[in-house]
Design an enzyme around this catalytic site. Structure first.
Site, mmCIF file in Angstrom:
data_model
loop_
_atom_site.group_PDB
_atom_site.id
_atom_site.type_symbol
_atom_site.label_atom_id
_atom_site.label_comp_id
_atom_site.label_asym_id
_atom_site.label_seq_id
_atom_site.Cartn_x
_atom_site.Cartn_y
_atom_site.Cartn_z
ATOM 1 N N GLN A 271 28.808 -0.083 19.068
ATOM 2 C CA GLN A 271 29.869 0.600 19.796
ATOM 3 C C GLN A 271 29.390 1.168 21.128
ATOM 4 O O GLN A 271 30.187 1.370 22.050
ATOM 5 C CB GLN A 271 30.472 1.708 18.931
ATOM 6 C CG GLN A 271 31.289 1.166 17.771
ATOM 7 C CD GLN A 271 31.773 2.244 16.832
ATOM 8 O OE1 GLN A 271 31.332 3.391 16.902
ATOM 9 N NE2 GLN A 271 32.676 1.877 15.933
ATOM 10 N N GLU B 131 29.400 -3.782 8.527
ATOM 11 C CA GLU B 131 30.283 -2.901 7.772
ATOM 12 C C GLU B 131 30.689 -3.483 6.416
ATOM 13 O O GLU B 131 31.270 -2.780 5.587
ATOM 14 C CB GLU B 131 31.537 -2.606 8.592
ATOM 15 C CG GLU B 131 32.387 -3.827 8.872
ATOM 16 C CD GLU B 131 33.426 -3.586 9.958
ATOM 17 O OE1 GLU B 131 34.517 -4.156 9.844
ATOM 18 O OE2 GLU B 131 33.136 -2.832 10.905
#
Length: 421
Positions: A157, A299
């Site tokens: 991110q 994830e």
């Protein structure tokens, strides 16, 4: 499945930076996206929601002529996309803004993206630990055309935040990853693909570690957000855990989501997987679950690790060391919780080694982490007596998870009853 959180929040940020209004169909409405919507509203972005006949939400986004420069307050909750993406948006706005979040957010890594913005002239004042929430930023002296180096080892991110802001930065952006591993490169690729889809001009270095984004306004756009394929994982994995059949509609034939990897992962672990012409993905559990040696699950790792605990042989998951900095230290959390149900879990430098054992009931903690909660729910399908604390933490990306999980389980009970007849 609900819409993708990763794509929803990328589209929302780019709509706020666009030169004209945008319409986002099938927008995810969850805690993470509500936090993003609130943040954009603080910058003066007008947002209009419409609920469609099928229950999905369309958001019409009207960016202001100039984003508000504040002073502003931004509440990040525990949303990584808000705490990483929005400071870059504030930099584009030349804003003064204070950022804070949940207690758990105050220990999540932030420094690389903030250090990169500091290279562009942003001034930060920290109200706790340097490089973490809470902080105040002042971007009134933003510099143009600087080349920036960023550490992408703890979170993709950090890189995505700068790339999304790149077209609106004065002089564009030249970004280069520092030496070391890149966390979740699939999410960086998603950001690049999303930017190009909406007309941004950017070049990627041959080694995949450098990016050059041209300064160019993004026109308003209309998109429909894909279903969240990562959140589909626990449901699809249920087929293996129960030797049953699970079908998920609207599965895309091609995707930039890391959740698209479930097709290959579940097949490698022994499932029959097929995507029909009607875009329904069908997963059938055929027998024992096979252990797996898999890299860069990102994830998907909590659900995958839970499935590995149900396998008939050991598994090794690598390339996920960055999960220590997610909603919780997921490696330590998985070691503790899978250990409660009988698995032997060894934490390595960049992953987990999981050896299944005799399964036993347990009360599992969710650590305020939606993916730990859904991993516990998956174990509960195979082990009688599993209880998951605070299952409501799934509202982060999937508010209806408890009801949808119960509805899926009810179809299994109905099938068993019909078979008995």
């Amino acid at each position: 499945m609900p819409a993708s959180k990763s794509l929803t929040n990328r589209y929302l940020v780019l709509a706020a930076l666009a030169s004209s209004p945008s319409t986002i169909h099938n927008t995810l409405i969850s805690r993470d996206t509500e936090l993003m919507l609130d943040a954009l509203a603080a910058f003066g972005v007008a947002l209009e929601r419409t609920v469609q006949a099928d229950g999905s939400t369309t958001v019409h986004v009207v960016p202001p002529a100039r984003l508000s420069a504040g002073p502003l307050q931004v509440q990040c909750g525990l949303a990584g996309t808000v705490m990483r993406f929005v400071p870059a948006l504030a930099a584009v706005a030349g804003a003064q803004a204070r950022f804070d979040g949940d207690a758990a957010a105050r220990v999540r890594p932030m420094a690389p993206v903030l250090d990169a913005l500091a290279e562009l002239g942003v001034i930060f004042t920290y109200h706790g630990t340097p490089g973490m929430l809470p902080f105040t930023m002042d971007a009134r002296q933003l510099e143009a055309g600087a080349a920036v180096q960023i550490d992408g080892s703890a979170s993709s991110q950090f890189i995505s935040a700068l790339l999304l802001a790149g077209p609106a930065l004065p002089g564009g952006l030249r970004l280069r990853a520092a030496q070391g591993p890149l966390a979740s490169p699939d999410h960086i690729a998603m950001t690049v693909a999303t930017l190009r889809e909406l007309g941004a001009v950017l070049e990627v270095d041959a080694d995949g570690r450098g990016w050059h984004v041209q300064p160019r306004p993004i026109a308003g756009f209309t998109v429909t957000v894909e279903p969240d394929l990562s959140n589909a994982g626990p449901f699809l994995a249920a087929a293996l855990a129960t030797r049953g059949v699970v079908r998920v509609p609207f599965w895309p034939a091609a995707t930039t989501q890391v959740g698209g990897k479930w097709v290959q992962i579940l097949a490698a672990m022994g499932a029959e997987v097929s995507l029909g012409a009607d875009s329904v993905l069908t997963v059938r559990g055929t027998g024992p679950i096979r252990g797996i040696d898999y890299a860069d699950a990102s994830e998907l790792a909590p659900t995958l690790a839970a499935l590995c605990a149900l396998a008939d042989s050991p598994s090794r998951l690598t390339g996920i060391g960055h999960l220590r900095g997610h909603e919780t230290d997921r490696l330590a959390a998985l070691q503790a919780e899978l250990g409660k149900v009988g698995a032997q879990v060894q934490v390595t430098g960049d992953g987990l080694e999981i050896t299944p054992g005799a399964l036993r009931p347990a009360d599992l903690d969710s650590y305020e982490d939606h993916r730990m909660a859904t991993a516990g729910a998956l174990l509960g399908l195979a082990v009688d007596g599993i209880r998951v604390a605070d299952i409501a933490t799934t509202s982060k990306t999937m508010p209806d998870f408890p009801a949808q999980w119960a509805a899926m389980a009810a179809t299994a009970a109905g099938a068993a009853e019909q078979g008995a007849r």
